[in-house]
Design an enzyme around this catalytic site. Structure first.
Site, PDB file in Angstrom:
ATOM      1  N   CYS A   1     -14.430   8.724  23.304  1.00  0.00           N
ATOM      2  CA  CYS A   1     -14.754   8.413  21.907  1.00  0.00           C
ATOM      3  C   CYS A   1     -13.482   7.815  21.298  1.00  0.00           C
ATOM      4  O   CYS A   1     -12.650   7.279  22.042  1.00  0.00           O
ATOM      5  CB  CYS A   1     -15.277   9.643  21.159  1.00  0.00           C
ATOM      6  SG  CYS A   1     -14.156  11.060  21.088  1.00  0.00           S
TER       7      CYS A   1
HETATM    8  O1  LIG Z   1     -13.176   9.931  17.863  1.00  0.00           O
HETATM    9  C1  LIG Z   1     -14.282  10.273  17.520  1.00  0.00           C
HETATM   10  C2  LIG Z   1     -14.653  11.694  17.396  1.00  0.00           C
HETATM   11  O2  LIG Z   1     -13.625  12.558  17.810  1.00  0.00           O
HETATM   12  C3  LIG Z   1     -15.295   9.260  17.169  1.00  0.00           C
HETATM   13  O3  LIG Z   1     -15.224   8.146  18.018  1.00  0.00           O
HETATM   14  C4  LIG Z   1     -15.117   8.753  15.768  1.00  0.00           C
HETATM   15  O4  LIG Z   1     -15.473   9.750  14.874  1.00  0.00           O
HETATM   16  P1  LIG Z   1     -15.293   9.541  13.279  1.00  0.00           P
HETATM   17  O5  LIG Z   1     -13.811   9.400  13.002  1.00  0.00           O
HETATM   18  O6  LIG Z   1     -15.885  10.780  12.695  1.00  0.00           O
HETATM   19  O7  LIG Z   1     -16.052   8.285  12.914  1.00  0.00           O
END
Ligand SMILES: O=C(CO)[C@H](O)COP(=O)(O)O
Length: 151
Positions: free
Chosen positions: A68
């Protein structure tokens, strides 16, 4: 070794690179890509991370590589599935110990925090590590499993 990969749209590009690397690795028997397929798919990271961890818990895959933006949300999500241990590991030593100390099935990466070449090197090393169930670390990991089974 059967590996499941998944990412949200922040991690899809790195996930696809790691998937292709794993598919070219003769040590890996099977790579299942649970998506997202491209950045236009805005499914939230827990949906992908939980699905991948559930596949491991069902015995359909041995390990997972989840991506992510930071790797943190994917690790938190995968760790919610009973029997699954997941961690972000952006350095070689942590990736090694995630297997040898913690018997983690899942490694996660933050595409906004690590370069693709470093992530690829870590994954290639990580595939070669094995947990020793007769090691002193196994007794420690067993405490986690016992807690999980009791609650
Ligand atoms: O990094 C993430 C979750 O840990 C995700 O790709 C992005 O999350 P957000 O910052 O809540 O949009």
């Amino acid at each position: 070794m059967r590996i499941v990969v998944a990412a949200d749209n922040a991690g899809v590009e790195l996930k696809n690179q790691l998937r292709d690397l794993l598919r070219a690795d003769e040590r890996v028997a099977e790579v299942t890509d649970l998506g997202v397929p491209d950045a236009a798919d805005d499914r939230a990271y827990p949906l992908l991370g939980l699905a991948a961890a559930e596949a491991i818990a069902r015995g359909e895959a041995d390990r997972g590589v989840l991506v992510c933006g930071t790797g943190i949300g994917m690790a938190i999500s995968a760790n919610k599935v009973p029997g699954v241990r997941a961690t972000v590991a952006h350095d070689s030593y942590s990736a090694e110990r995630s297997i040898k100390s913690n018997d983690c099935q899942v490694i996660t990466f933050g595409a906004r925090a690590i370069g693709p070449e470093v992530a690829k090197k870590i994954v290639a090393e990580w595939v070669g590590y094995r947990f020793d169930p007769a090691s002193a670390s196994a007794t420690k990991v067993a405490h986690i499993t016992e807690y999980e089974n009791a609650h």
